[in-house]
Design a protein around this motif. Sequence first.
Motif, PDB file in Angstrom:
ATOM      1  N   PRO A 173       0.810  -1.231   0.000  1.00  0.00           N
ATOM      2  CA  PRO A 173       0.000   0.000   0.000  1.00  0.00           C
ATOM      3  C   PRO A 173       0.837   1.273   0.000  1.00  0.00           C
ATOM      4  CG  PRO A 173      -0.572  -1.438   1.875  1.00  0.00           C
ATOM      5  CD  PRO A 173       0.604  -2.052   1.199  1.00  0.00           C
ATOM      6  N   GLU A 174       2.123   1.161   0.433  1.00  0.00           N
ATOM      7  CA  GLU A 174       2.980   2.362   0.420  1.00  0.00           C
ATOM      8  C   GLU A 174       3.186   2.878  -0.991  1.00  0.00           C
ATOM      9  OE1 GLU A 174       6.749   2.552   2.416  1.00  0.00           O
ATOM     10  OE2 GLU A 174       5.836   1.694   4.210  1.00  0.00           O
ATOM     11  N   SER A 175       3.162   1.962  -1.965  1.00  0.00           N
ATOM     12  CA  SER A 175       3.389   2.410  -3.338  1.00  0.00           C
ATOM     13  C   SER A 175       2.220   3.268  -3.824  1.00  0.00           C
ATOM     14  CB  SER A 175       3.637   1.227  -4.272  1.00  0.00           C
ATOM     15  OG  SER A 175       2.487   0.415  -4.331  1.00  0.00           O
ATOM     16  N   LEU A 176       1.079   3.194  -3.148  1.00  0.00           N
ATOM     17  CA  LEU A 176      -0.061   4.038  -3.530  1.00  0.00           C
ATOM     18  C   LEU A 176       0.112   5.466  -3.037  1.00  0.00           C
ATOM     19  CD1 LEU A 176      -3.090   1.699  -2.698  1.00  0.00           C
ATOM     20  CD2 LEU A 176      -2.110   2.166  -4.942  1.00  0.00           C
ATOM     21  N   VAL A 177       0.856   5.602  -1.942  1.00  0.00           N
ATOM     22  CA  VAL A 177       0.975   6.919  -1.313  1.00  0.00           C
ATOM     23  C   VAL A 177       1.925   7.807  -2.095  1.00  0.00           C
ATOM     24  CG1 VAL A 177       1.696   8.117   0.801  1.00  0.00           C
ATOM     25  CG2 VAL A 177       0.494   5.928   0.938  1.00  0.00           C
ATOM     26  N   GLU A 179       2.718   8.209  -5.268  1.00  0.00           N
ATOM     27  CA  GLU A 179       2.640   8.352  -6.713  1.00  0.00           C
ATOM     28  C   GLU A 179       1.972   9.656  -7.104  1.00  0.00           C
ATOM     29  OE1 GLU A 179       0.848   4.666  -7.608  1.00  0.00           O
ATOM     30  OE2 GLU A 179      -1.092   5.246  -6.856  1.00  0.00           O
ATOM     31  N   SER A 180       2.045   9.949  -8.402  1.00  0.00           N
ATOM     32  CA  SER A 180       1.492  11.202  -8.896  1.00  0.00           C
ATOM     33  C   SER A 180       0.049  11.371  -8.441  1.00  0.00           C
ATOM     34  CB  SER A 180       1.539  11.228 -10.432  1.00  0.00           C
ATOM     35  OG  SER A 180       2.858  11.296 -10.898  1.00  0.00           O
ATOM     36  N   HIS A 181      -0.281  12.608  -8.091  1.00  0.00           N
ATOM     37  CA  HIS A 181      -1.649  13.035  -7.757  1.00  0.00           C
ATOM     38  C   HIS A 181      -2.103  12.651  -6.352  1.00  0.00           C
ATOM     39  CE1 HIS A 181      -2.046  14.472 -11.739  1.00  0.00           C
ATOM     40  NE2 HIS A 181      -1.770  13.283 -12.238  1.00  0.00           N
ATOM     41  N   GLU A 182      -1.387  11.763  -5.655  1.00  0.00           N
ATOM     42  CA  GLU A 182      -1.867  11.409  -4.317  1.00  0.00           C
ATOM     43  C   GLU A 182      -1.692  12.580  -3.357  1.00  0.00           C
ATOM     44  OE1 GLU A 182      -3.787   9.427  -2.792  1.00  0.00           O
ATOM     45  OE2 GLU A 182      -4.170   8.181  -4.529  1.00  0.00           O
ATOM     46  N   ASP A 183      -0.629  13.378  -3.526  1.00  0.00           N
ATOM     47  CA  ASP A 183      -0.474  14.546  -2.656  1.00  0.00           C
ATOM     48  C   ASP A 183      -0.609  15.840  -3.457  1.00  0.00           C
ATOM     49  OD1 ASP A 183       1.801  14.487  -4.112  1.00  0.00           O
ATOM     50  OD2 ASP A 183       3.185  14.399  -2.426  1.00  0.00           O
ATOM     51  N   GLY A 184      -1.269  15.762  -4.605  1.00  0.00           N
ATOM     52  CA  GLY A 184      -1.503  16.964  -5.401  1.00  0.00           C
ATOM     53  C   GLY A 184      -0.318  17.370  -6.255  1.00  0.00           C
ATOM     54  N   LEU A 185       0.755  16.546  -6.238  1.00  0.00           N
ATOM     55  CA  LEU A 185       1.944  16.856  -7.038  1.00  0.00           C
ATOM     56  C   LEU A 185       2.249  15.681  -7.954  1.00  0.00           C
ATOM     57  CD1 LEU A 185       4.321  18.232  -4.235  1.00  0.00           C
ATOM     58  CD2 LEU A 185       3.032  19.584  -5.909  1.00  0.00           C
ATOM     59  N   LEU A 186       3.079  15.925  -8.967  1.00  0.00           N
ATOM     60  CA  LEU A 186       3.529  14.817  -9.817  1.00  0.00           C
ATOM     61  C   LEU A 186       4.628  14.042  -9.090  1.00  0.00           C
ATOM     62  CD1 LEU A 186       3.635  16.565 -13.319  1.00  0.00           C
ATOM     63  CD2 LEU A 186       1.729  15.479 -12.132  1.00  0.00           C
ATOM     64  N   GLU A 187       4.785  12.796  -9.490  1.00  0.00           N
ATOM     65  CA  GLU A 187       5.739  11.900  -8.830  1.00  0.00           C
ATOM     66  C   GLU A 187       7.179  12.325  -9.114  1.00  0.00           C
ATOM     67  OE1 GLU A 187       5.836   7.033  -8.406  1.00  0.00           O
ATOM     68  OE2 GLU A 187       5.274   7.965 -10.296  1.00  0.00           O
ATOM     69  N   TYR A 188       8.098  12.044  -8.165  1.00  0.00           N
ATOM     70  CA  TYR A 188       9.533  12.317  -8.386  1.00  0.00           C
ATOM     71  C   TYR A 188      10.118  11.261  -9.326  1.00  0.00           C
ATOM     72  CZ  TYR A 188       9.730   8.809  -4.657  1.00  0.00           C
ATOM     73  OH  TYR A 188       9.547   7.682  -3.913  1.00  0.00           O
ATOM     74  N   PRO A 189      11.293  11.550  -9.971  1.00  0.00           N
ATOM     75  CA  PRO A 189      11.887  10.565 -10.878  1.00  0.00           C
ATOM     76  C   PRO A 189      12.473   9.368 -10.130  1.00  0.00           C
ATOM     77  CG  PRO A 189      13.267  12.535 -10.754  1.00  0.00           C
ATOM     78  CD  PRO A 189      12.032  12.814  -9.947  1.00  0.00           C
ATOM     79  N   SER A 190      12.442   8.199 -10.773  1.00  0.00           N
ATOM     80  CA  SER A 190      12.948   6.967 -10.160  1.00  0.00           C
ATOM     81  C   SER A 190      14.118   6.418 -10.971  1.00  0.00           C
ATOM     82  CB  SER A 190      11.858   5.895 -10.143  1.00  0.00           C
ATOM     83  OG  SER A 190      10.727   6.362  -9.473  1.00  0.00           O
ATOM     84  N   TYR A 191      15.023   5.740 -10.289  1.00  0.00           N
ATOM     85  CA  TYR A 191      16.193   5.123 -10.934  1.00  0.00           C
ATOM     86  C   TYR A 191      16.413   3.751 -10.330  1.00  0.00           C
ATOM     87  CZ  TYR A 191      17.215   9.987 -12.178  1.00  0.00           C
ATOM     88  OH  TYR A 191      17.128  11.262 -12.659  1.00  0.00           O
TER      89      TYR A 191
END
Length: 236
Positions: A173-177, A179-191
């Motif tokens: 469930p942490e992966s839901l928190v 991601e984009s739009h969950e906190d009103g912002l777009l997601e950060y980049p991943s590597y």
Amino acid sequence: MRVDVVSIFPSYFDGLALSLLGKARDAGILDLRVHDLRDWTHDRHRTVDDTPYGGGAGMVMKPEPWGLALDELVGVSADAPAVTGERPTIIFPSPAGELFTQRTARELAMREHLVFGCGRYEGIDERVFEYAAELGEVRLISLGDYVLNGGEVAVMAMVEAIGRLIPGVVGNPESLVEESHEDGLLEYPSYTKPSVWRDRAVPDVLLSGNHGAIAAWRREQQLERTRARRPDLLGE
Ligand code: ADE
């Protein structure tokens, strides 16, 4: 959660047997049933549309098959979920509806019974919406400001966005928190590995082990991306 989808192209929804939603169905978390609107017609040609009163281009979906479908799926004698008496939510995808957002998905993920009615042609006879409102809460919902050929693709998107928010569908469930739009912002980049690929290095901070610095960097990236790509989300 029980989800009924009514469409004249039920095979559009075959894809929902795949991946996470398929597993959720197999596990009994999501009871998704797709129905062919033509099963509620009684003429030889299984007719679902007719010409519009008042004239104009295109065809309109007839009310009778929709009425019978709603009676069977959400009417008093319906084989509806054995639940607490919550009224079903009846959703008609439409470019003339309210906009579908992550907030809508979160709200609908808490319902016990969703019914999606996919319109085609120039739409559905208006009286169907009035009748549906006697049986449940009716929502007309748009995927965005563009026109699709029918509601099927919009319903696929909505069912996926809603379904993955049902507890137990997404393993972590942490992966839901994050991601984009969950906190009103777009997601950060991943590597991921390797740390250098085709002369391109992963940002040093992510290899530093400094969790505070990593969190601050990610937040900064979220803000920067949102400002550049979706200033509307920041009210700018
Ligand atoms: N049907 C046709 N266009 C649509 C849209 N943009 N959203 C939802 N349903 C639709």
